[in-house]
Design an enzyme around this catalytic site. Sequence first.
Site, PDB file in Angstrom:
ATOM      1  N   ALA A  61      92.776 -56.514  31.811  1.00  7.62           N
ATOM      2  CA  ALA A  61      93.008 -57.495  30.751  1.00  7.62           C
ATOM      3  C   ALA A  61      91.880 -58.521  30.706  1.00  7.62           C
ATOM      4  CB  ALA A  61      94.343 -58.190  30.971  1.00  7.62           C
ATOM      5  N   GLY A 106      95.135 -53.214  33.458  1.00  3.97           N
ATOM      6  CA  GLY A 106      95.477 -52.582  32.199  1.00  3.97           C
ATOM      7  C   GLY A 106      94.723 -51.292  31.968  1.00  3.97           C
ATOM      8  N   GLU A 109      96.659 -48.737  33.769  1.00  7.15           N
ATOM      9  CA  GLU A 109      97.898 -48.518  33.029  1.00  7.15           C
ATOM     10  C   GLU A 109      97.660 -47.672  31.781  1.00  7.15           C
ATOM     11  OE1 GLU A 109     100.717 -52.319  33.685  1.00  7.15           O
ATOM     12  OE2 GLU A 109      98.643 -52.820  33.170  1.00  7.15           O
ATOM     13  N   GLU A 129      96.887 -56.827  39.886  1.00  6.56           N
ATOM     14  CA  GLU A 129      97.547 -58.003  39.312  1.00  6.56           C
ATOM     15  C   GLU A 129      98.126 -58.936  40.361  1.00  6.56           C
ATOM     16  OE1 GLU A 129      97.701 -54.779  36.137  1.00  6.56           O
ATOM     17  OE2 GLU A 129      97.977 -54.894  38.303  1.00  6.56           O
TER      18      GLU A 129
END
Length: 255
Positions: A61, A106, A109, A129
């Site tokens: 992110a 991300g 992911e 994270e």
Amino acid sequence: MTVNLEVAEGVGTIRLDRPPMNALDVATQDRLKELAEEASRRDDVRAVVIYGGEKVFAAGADIKEMQRMDHAAVVVRSRALQESFTAVARIPKPVVAAITGYALGGGCELALCADFRIAADNAKLGQPEILLGLIPGAGGTQRLARLIGPSKAKDLIFTGRMVRADEALALGLVDRLAPAAEVFGEAHAWAAKLAQGPAIALRAAKEAIDTGLETDIETGLAVERTWFAGLFATEDRERGMRSFVEEGPGKAKFQ
């Protein structure tokens, strides 16, 4: 545009293009959802490759953007974030992630949303994270555990550590390794081969597997049974069986 869709040989390549690290800011997330939905609709797209370029898949992110958000903003945005990634996971066609460089947070992911993952032999993956005082928010706690099992997923998520390509392969986080320069070519070739297959049957197989993983076996078997019977109404089934009887296995040309 931070994400683009290019189509060749029946393969739609969804290309992240936000140098230098393909950080997944809000605009990129929204564009990713838009193109995943477009790839799902288009008849000329029969398989999909997710690619970040030669140097990096996606490093996660946009932390500077996230830092400016308060709790109320994230409550609203977190749903849109998940919906962007879910749009990729729900593309009703074969999807392969071509992973180069880093696939972190991300980025990891996003790779988890694919059906198959080919990684460069020098790639690094992880869910860091926790090092920010957070947890994965784009599906990592759910898709990673389903893919590699809860204990291994907890190891990666609790520690936030990166894993090298060979460990990612051993964990089942990726499915194949290739030299960095060959990753996209291998991914596109895999997708192009499947693009020649029976589109409705491939969609059925993907939906039956994915639905079965999210429910009890009886429900999963009912989904399988319904699709299996339904495919007898398709021209591809008729063509495939006729070719098998007349020419032998593996020679059918599907429409």
